[in-house]
Design a protein around this motif. Structure first.
Motif, PDB file in Angstrom:
ATOM      1  N   VAL A  78       0.846  -1.203   0.000  1.00  0.00           N
ATOM      2  CA  VAL A  78       0.000   0.000   0.000  1.00  0.00           C
ATOM      3  C   VAL A  78       0.877   1.248   0.000  1.00  0.00           C
ATOM      4  O   VAL A  78       0.647   2.184  -0.775  1.00  0.00           O
ATOM      5  CB  VAL A  78      -0.967   0.003   1.204  1.00  0.00           C
ATOM      6  N   ILE A  79       1.884   1.271   0.840  1.00  0.00           N
ATOM      7  CA  ILE A  79       2.791   2.427   0.915  1.00  0.00           C
ATOM      8  C   ILE A  79       3.506   2.617  -0.419  1.00  0.00           C
ATOM      9  O   ILE A  79       3.610   3.739  -0.934  1.00  0.00           O
ATOM     10  CB  ILE A  79       3.784   2.255   2.077  1.00  0.00           C
ATOM     11  N   SER A  80       3.965   1.533  -1.020  1.00  0.00           N
ATOM     12  CA  SER A  80       4.638   1.609  -2.317  1.00  0.00           C
ATOM     13  C   SER A  80       3.685   2.093  -3.405  1.00  0.00           C
ATOM     14  O   SER A  80       4.045   2.935  -4.232  1.00  0.00           O
ATOM     15  CB  SER A  80       5.198   0.233  -2.691  1.00  0.00           C
ATOM     16  N   ALA A  81       2.457   1.585  -3.416  1.00  0.00           N
ATOM     17  CA  ALA A  81       1.465   2.012  -4.406  1.00  0.00           C
ATOM     18  C   ALA A  81       1.124   3.484  -4.224  1.00  0.00           C
ATOM     19  O   ALA A  81       0.940   4.219  -5.209  1.00  0.00           O
ATOM     20  CB  ALA A  81       0.204   1.149  -4.299  1.00  0.00           C
ATOM     21  N   ARG A  82       1.054   3.932  -2.990  1.00  0.00           N
ATOM     22  CA  ARG A  82       0.750   5.339  -2.693  1.00  0.00           C
ATOM     23  C   ARG A  82       1.815   6.262  -3.292  1.00  0.00           C
ATOM     24  O   ARG A  82       1.521   7.357  -3.747  1.00  0.00           O
ATOM     25  CB  ARG A  82       0.655   5.518  -1.182  1.00  0.00           C
ATOM     26  N   GLU A  83       3.069   5.803  -3.328  1.00  0.00           N
ATOM     27  CA  GLU A  83       4.149   6.605  -3.916  1.00  0.00           C
ATOM     28  C   GLU A  83       4.026   6.719  -5.433  1.00  0.00           C
ATOM     29  O   GLU A  83       4.546   7.649  -6.022  1.00  0.00           O
ATOM     30  CB  GLU A  83       5.505   5.992  -3.560  1.00  0.00           C
ATOM     31  N   ARG A  84       3.296   5.785  -6.059  1.00  0.00           N
ATOM     32  CA  ARG A  84       3.195   5.744  -7.514  1.00  0.00           C
ATOM     33  C   ARG A  84       1.849   6.207  -8.053  1.00  0.00           C
ATOM     34  O   ARG A  84       1.694   6.346  -9.266  1.00  0.00           O
ATOM     35  CB  ARG A  84       3.457   4.320  -7.992  1.00  0.00           C
TER      36      ARG A  84
END
Length: 190
Positions: free
Chosen positions: A53-59
């Motif tokens: 989720v954190i990684s997707a939020r960055e993208r």
């Protein structure tokens, strides 16, 4: 899903205008989950899912989690499921849509973000005479989520399907009112 766990964990990202949406999909570890050497779905692991989720939020501007899990045939999500989905919102998800219980469960707005605990069945062919045609098995709802800068907006579209698996009907009138009352009662328990 993917050819291995790394690929299965990769979010699907789409763009509309200037905005992007990342869809992160996860499933309970029952069967068909991917590993380093096996294709399948992204099996649930809370630490790994929060990192995704954190990684997707960055993208992406918005993150939607589609979660296949929960106790089958129970119209009320377990306290663990409620805590899990709320924790995912705390980690950065903008909306969560759950499914797997084979019956509709309620929904809520948590910290301005919609959580659908289970949409219910969409379409099953069932000639089992023991399943009452009026039972929750034959009902569900499609959540429509509109993402905006303010907060996601959730609209529900309830339906029922025929036992022969040939038709899905959007509910209207009194049938829709009764279902929405039922869903409201389920949501109040959460």
């Amino acid at each position: 899903a993917g050819m291995d766990l790394h690929e299965a964990r990769r979010p699907w990202i789409t763009r509309r205008g200037e905005r992007t949406l990342a869809v992160v999909s996860v499933t309970e570890n029952q069967f068909g989950t991917a590993s380093a050497q096996r294709p399948g779905g992204s099996g649930f692991d809370m630490r790994r899912l929060c990192a995704d989720v954190i990684s997707a939020r960055e993208r992406a501007d918005f993150v939607l989690i589609v979660f296949h899990g929960g106790q089958e045939h129970n119209p009320v999500p377990s306290p663990g499921t409620v805590d899990r989905y709320r924790s995912l919102v705390d980690a950065g998800a903008d909306a969560i849509v759950g499914m797997h219980s084979h019956c509709p469960q309620g929904w809520e707005i948590y910290r301005g973000k919609p959580i659908v605990y289970s949409t219910g069945n969409f379409l099953f062919c069932s000639r089992d005479p023991l399943i009452d045609p009026g039972s929750p098995w034959f009902f569900g709802y499609l959540p429509r989520i509109e993402f905006s800068d303010v907060s996601p907006r959730l609209t529900l579209h309830p339906y029922r399907f025929t036992a022969d698996g040939r038709r899905v009907h959007l509910l209207a009138g009194e049938e829709k009112r009764k279902f929405m009352d039922y869903l409201g009662n389920l949501s109040a328990v959460t």
